[in-house]
Structures are given as structure tokens and as C-alpha cells.
Design a protein around this motif. Structure first.
Motif, PDB file in Angstrom:
ATOM      1  N   GLY A   3       0.781  -1.213   0.000  1.00  0.00           N
ATOM      2  CA  GLY A   3       0.000   0.000   0.000  1.00  0.00           C
ATOM      3  C   GLY A   3       0.821   1.276   0.000  1.00  0.00           C
ATOM      4  N   LYS A   4       2.100   1.182  -0.175  1.00  0.00           N
ATOM      5  CA  LYS A   4       2.976   2.343  -0.124  1.00  0.00           C
ATOM      6  C   LYS A   4       3.226   2.861  -1.537  1.00  0.00           C
ATOM      7  CE  LYS A   4       7.022   3.348   2.645  1.00  0.00           C
ATOM      8  NZ  LYS A   4       8.235   2.789   3.189  1.00  0.00           N
ATOM      9  N   ILE A   5       2.787   4.089  -1.799  1.00  0.00           N
ATOM     10  CA  ILE A   5       3.016   4.700  -3.106  1.00  0.00           C
ATOM     11  C   ILE A   5       3.991   5.842  -2.919  1.00  0.00           C
ATOM     12  CG2 ILE A   5       1.988   5.956  -5.021  1.00  0.00           C
ATOM     13  CD1 ILE A   5      -0.590   4.478  -4.521  1.00  0.00           C
ATOM     14  N   SER A   6       5.132   5.710  -3.581  1.00  0.00           N
ATOM     15  CA  SER A   6       6.120   6.774  -3.534  1.00  0.00           C
ATOM     16  C   SER A   6       6.547   7.092  -4.960  1.00  0.00           C
ATOM     17  CB  SER A   6       7.329   6.359  -2.697  1.00  0.00           C
ATOM     18  OG  SER A   6       8.042   5.334  -3.344  1.00  0.00           O
ATOM     19  N   LEU A   7       7.162   8.231  -5.125  1.00  0.00           N
ATOM     20  CA  LEU A   7       7.637   8.637  -6.443  1.00  0.00           C
ATOM     21  C   LEU A   7       8.667   7.636  -6.970  1.00  0.00           C
ATOM     22  CD1 LEU A   7       7.272  10.825  -8.542  1.00  0.00           C
ATOM     23  CD2 LEU A   7       9.129  12.087  -7.473  1.00  0.00           C
ATOM     24  N   GLN A   8       9.487   7.111  -6.088  1.00  0.00           N
ATOM     25  CA  GLN A   8      10.497   6.133  -6.477  1.00  0.00           C
ATOM     26  C   GLN A   8       9.846   4.851  -7.001  1.00  0.00           C
ATOM     27  OE1 GLN A   8      13.437   5.612  -3.486  1.00  0.00           O
ATOM     28  NE2 GLN A   8      14.364   3.847  -4.463  1.00  0.00           N
ATOM     29  N   ASN A   9       8.785   4.397  -6.345  1.00  0.00           N
ATOM     30  CA  ASN A   9       8.081   3.195  -6.808  1.00  0.00           C
ATOM     31  C   ASN A   9       7.389   3.436  -8.145  1.00  0.00           C
ATOM     32  OD1 ASN A   9       8.844   1.494  -4.764  1.00  0.00           O
ATOM     33  ND2 ASN A   9       6.987   1.799  -3.567  1.00  0.00           N
ATOM     34  N   VAL A  10       6.824   4.614  -8.328  1.00  0.00           N
ATOM     35  CA  VAL A  10       6.165   4.936  -9.594  1.00  0.00           C
ATOM     36  C   VAL A  10       7.173   4.914 -10.732  1.00  0.00           C
ATOM     37  CG1 VAL A  10       4.971   6.761 -10.876  1.00  0.00           C
ATOM     38  CG2 VAL A  10       4.285   6.228  -8.538  1.00  0.00           C
ATOM     39  N   PHE A  11       8.335   5.536 -10.520  1.00  0.00           N
ATOM     40  CA  PHE A  11       9.370   5.527 -11.551  1.00  0.00           C
ATOM     41  C   PHE A  11       9.921   4.124 -11.780  1.00  0.00           C
ATOM     42  CE2 PHE A  11       9.875  10.200 -10.878  1.00  0.00           C
ATOM     43  CZ  PHE A  11       9.615  10.557 -12.192  1.00  0.00           C
ATOM     44  N   SER A  12      10.052   3.337 -10.715  1.00  0.00           N
ATOM     45  CA  SER A  12      10.523   1.961 -10.870  1.00  0.00           C
ATOM     46  C   SER A  12       9.562   1.156 -11.735  1.00  0.00           C
ATOM     47  CB  SER A  12      10.689   1.297  -9.502  1.00  0.00           C
ATOM     48  OG  SER A  12      11.756   1.866  -8.805  1.00  0.00           O
ATOM     49  N   TRP A  13       8.270   1.299 -11.478  1.00  0.00           N
ATOM     50  CA  TRP A  13       7.279   0.602 -12.294  1.00  0.00           C
ATOM     51  C   TRP A  13       7.314   1.103 -13.746  1.00  0.00           C
ATOM     52  CZ3 TRP A  13       4.538  -3.655 -11.894  1.00  0.00           C
ATOM     53  CH2 TRP A  13       4.378  -4.227 -10.634  1.00  0.00           C
ATOM     54  N   PHE A  14       7.441   2.426 -13.927  1.00  0.00           N
ATOM     55  CA  PHE A  14       7.493   2.984 -15.272  1.00  0.00           C
ATOM     56  C   PHE A  14       8.692   2.442 -16.039  1.00  0.00           C
ATOM     57  CE2 PHE A  14       9.237   6.219 -18.146  1.00  0.00           C
ATOM     58  CZ  PHE A  14       8.199   6.287 -19.060  1.00  0.00           C
ATOM     59  N   PHE A  15       9.881   2.507 -15.426  1.00  0.00           N
ATOM     60  CA  PHE A  15      11.082   1.999 -16.088  1.00  0.00           C
ATOM     61  C   PHE A  15      10.979   0.499 -16.338  1.00  0.00           C
ATOM     62  CE2 PHE A  15      13.631   5.651 -14.072  1.00  0.00           C
ATOM     63  CZ  PHE A  15      13.512   6.420 -15.220  1.00  0.00           C
ATOM     64  N   GLY A  16      10.458  -0.236 -15.375  1.00  0.00           N
ATOM     65  CA  GLY A  16      10.310  -1.682 -15.539  1.00  0.00           C
ATOM     66  C   GLY A  16       9.395  -2.036 -16.692  1.00  0.00           C
ATOM     67  N   LEU A  17       8.261  -1.360 -16.787  1.00  0.00           N
ATOM     68  CA  LEU A  17       7.328  -1.632 -17.885  1.00  0.00           C
ATOM     69  C   LEU A  17       7.892  -1.183 -19.234  1.00  0.00           C
ATOM     70  CD1 LEU A  17       3.943  -0.729 -16.182  1.00  0.00           C
ATOM     71  CD2 LEU A  17       4.812  -3.001 -16.757  1.00  0.00           C
ATOM     72  N   ALA A  18       8.626  -0.069 -19.242  1.00  0.00           N
ATOM     73  CA  ALA A  18       9.229   0.405 -20.492  1.00  0.00           C
ATOM     74  C   ALA A  18      10.304  -0.565 -20.984  1.00  0.00           C
ATOM     75  CB  ALA A  18       9.820   1.799 -20.298  1.00  0.00           C
ATOM     76  N   VAL A  19      11.155  -1.033 -20.084  1.00  0.00           N
ATOM     77  CA  VAL A  19      12.202  -1.987 -20.481  1.00  0.00           C
ATOM     78  C   VAL A  19      11.579  -3.330 -20.846  1.00  0.00           C
ATOM     79  CG1 VAL A  19      14.276  -3.202 -19.695  1.00  0.00           C
ATOM     80  CG2 VAL A  19      13.981  -0.788 -19.167  1.00  0.00           C
ATOM     81  N   LEU A  20      10.527  -3.734 -20.157  1.00  0.00           N
ATOM     82  CA  LEU A  20       9.824  -4.964 -20.521  1.00  0.00           C
ATOM     83  C   LEU A  20       9.235  -4.854 -21.924  1.00  0.00           C
ATOM     84  CD1 LEU A  20       8.743  -7.753 -19.642  1.00  0.00           C
ATOM     85  CD2 LEU A  20       6.732  -6.569 -18.768  1.00  0.00           C
ATOM     86  N   THR A  21       8.668  -3.707 -22.255  1.00  0.00           N
ATOM     87  CA  THR A  21       8.139  -3.485 -23.606  1.00  0.00           C
ATOM     88  C   THR A  21       9.244  -3.563 -24.649  1.00  0.00           C
ATOM     89  OG1 THR A  21       6.409  -2.068 -22.692  1.00  0.00           O
ATOM     90  CG2 THR A  21       6.856  -1.867 -25.055  1.00  0.00           C
ATOM     91  N   ILE A  22      10.384  -2.960 -24.352  1.00  0.00           N
ATOM     92  CA  ILE A  22      11.522  -3.034 -25.276  1.00  0.00           C
ATOM     93  C   ILE A  22      11.960  -4.484 -25.449  1.00  0.00           C
ATOM     94  CG2 ILE A  22      13.987  -2.473 -25.480  1.00  0.00           C
ATOM     95  CD1 ILE A  22      13.294   0.264 -24.245  1.00  0.00           C
ATOM     96  N   GLY A  23      11.995  -5.230 -24.370  1.00  0.00           N
ATOM     97  CA  GLY A  23      12.374  -6.640 -24.452  1.00  0.00           C
ATOM     98  C   GLY A  23      11.405  -7.458 -25.289  1.00  0.00           C
ATOM     99  N   ILE A  24      10.116  -7.219 -25.108  1.00  0.00           N
ATOM    100  CA  ILE A  24       9.114  -7.950 -25.893  1.00  0.00           C
ATOM    101  C   ILE A  24       9.205  -7.569 -27.366  1.00  0.00           C
ATOM    102  CG2 ILE A  24       6.630  -8.221 -26.272  1.00  0.00           C
ATOM    103  CD1 ILE A  24       6.320  -8.014 -23.190  1.00  0.00           C
ATOM    104  N   LEU A  25       9.384  -6.277 -27.659  1.00  0.00           N
ATOM    105  CA  LEU A  25       9.529  -5.848 -29.052  1.00  0.00           C
ATOM    106  C   LEU A  25      10.771  -6.460 -29.687  1.00  0.00           C
ATOM    107  CD1 LEU A  25       8.507  -2.086 -28.853  1.00  0.00           C
ATOM    108  CD2 LEU A  25       7.269  -3.941 -29.989  1.00  0.00           C
ATOM    109  N   ASN A  26      11.875  -6.504 -28.956  1.00  0.00           N
ATOM    110  CA  ASN A  26      13.075  -7.154 -29.466  1.00  0.00           C
ATOM    111  C   ASN A  26      12.830  -8.641 -29.704  1.00  0.00           C
ATOM    112  OD1 ASN A  26      15.310  -5.422 -29.937  1.00  0.00           O
ATOM    113  ND2 ASN A  26      15.461  -5.073 -27.742  1.00  0.00           N
ATOM    114  N   LEU A  27      12.128  -9.275 -28.800  1.00  0.00           N
ATOM    115  CA  LEU A  27      11.841 -10.698 -28.915  1.00  0.00           C
ATOM    116  C   LEU A  27      11.015 -10.994 -30.158  1.00  0.00           C
ATOM    117  CD1 LEU A  27      12.130 -13.433 -27.358  1.00  0.00           C
ATOM    118  CD2 LEU A  27       9.939 -12.912 -26.323  1.00  0.00           C
TER     119      LEU A  27
END
Length: 92
Positions: A3-27
Motif C-alpha cells: 500500500g505504499k506509493i512513492s515517487l520512487q516506486n512509480v518511476f521503478s514501475w514505469f522503467f520496468g514496464l518500459a524496459v519490458l516493452t523493449i524486451g518484448i519488441l526485441n523478442l
């Protein structure tokens, strides 16, 4: 962590999803090897994986390292890799 929402967690999720998208597109569009590497690297950004790293190995990746890694992956993908060429081809 629950239940903890912080700016750091939001950016972590954003970067994680962006890199995951890049990985899927590369795949799908380029080759399985950079795709699998991208997908594995994306796991480092998610807060749950940080908790597992802390529990199993006793350390976590600092947020600054995550930001640097994400920027490096974006730069490499859009500037050097074949995926950047594919995206440029679509834009024309």
C-alpha cells in the motif's frame, strides 16, 4: 511495502514496464537473445524483485543505478540496436 506509493516506486514501475516493452519488441521483431536479455533486465526495476534481492542476498539496487541502467537501455535500443532502425522505418 504494501500500500505504499512513492515517487520512487512509480518511476521503478514505469522503467520496468518500459524496459519490458523493449524486451518484448526485441523478442518479436528482432531476435530472441536481446529480447530475453531485455525481459530479464526489466525485472530489476520492479519493487517486488528488490524485496526478493534484499531477502535472498541482503542488498538492493540503488535508485540512481536503476535510472542509469534504464537510460543506458533506452539509448542502446533507440540509438544502436536494430529495434531503433525498425522504429525509424515505421516513422517514414
Amino acid at each position: 511495502m504494501q500500500g505504499k506509493i512513492s515517487l520512487q516506486n512509480v518511476f521503478s514501475w514505469f522503467f520496468g514496464l518500459a524496459v519490458l516493452t523493449i524486451g518484448i519488441l526485441n523478442l518479436v521483431l528482432i531476435h530472441p537473445v536481446p529480447g530475453i536479455v531485455g525481459i530479464c533486465l526489466s525485472l530489476l526495476f520492479f519493487p517486488q524483485v528488490n524485496e526478493l534481492l534484499k531477502k535472498w542476498f541482503g542488498f538492493v539496487l540503488p535508485f540512481a543505478v536503476k535510472v542509469f541502467l534504464a537510460l543506458f537501455i533506452f539509448w542502446f535500443t533507440l540509438g544502436i540496436s536494430d529495434l531503433g532502425d525498425v522504429i525509424d522505418g515505421w516513422a517514414r
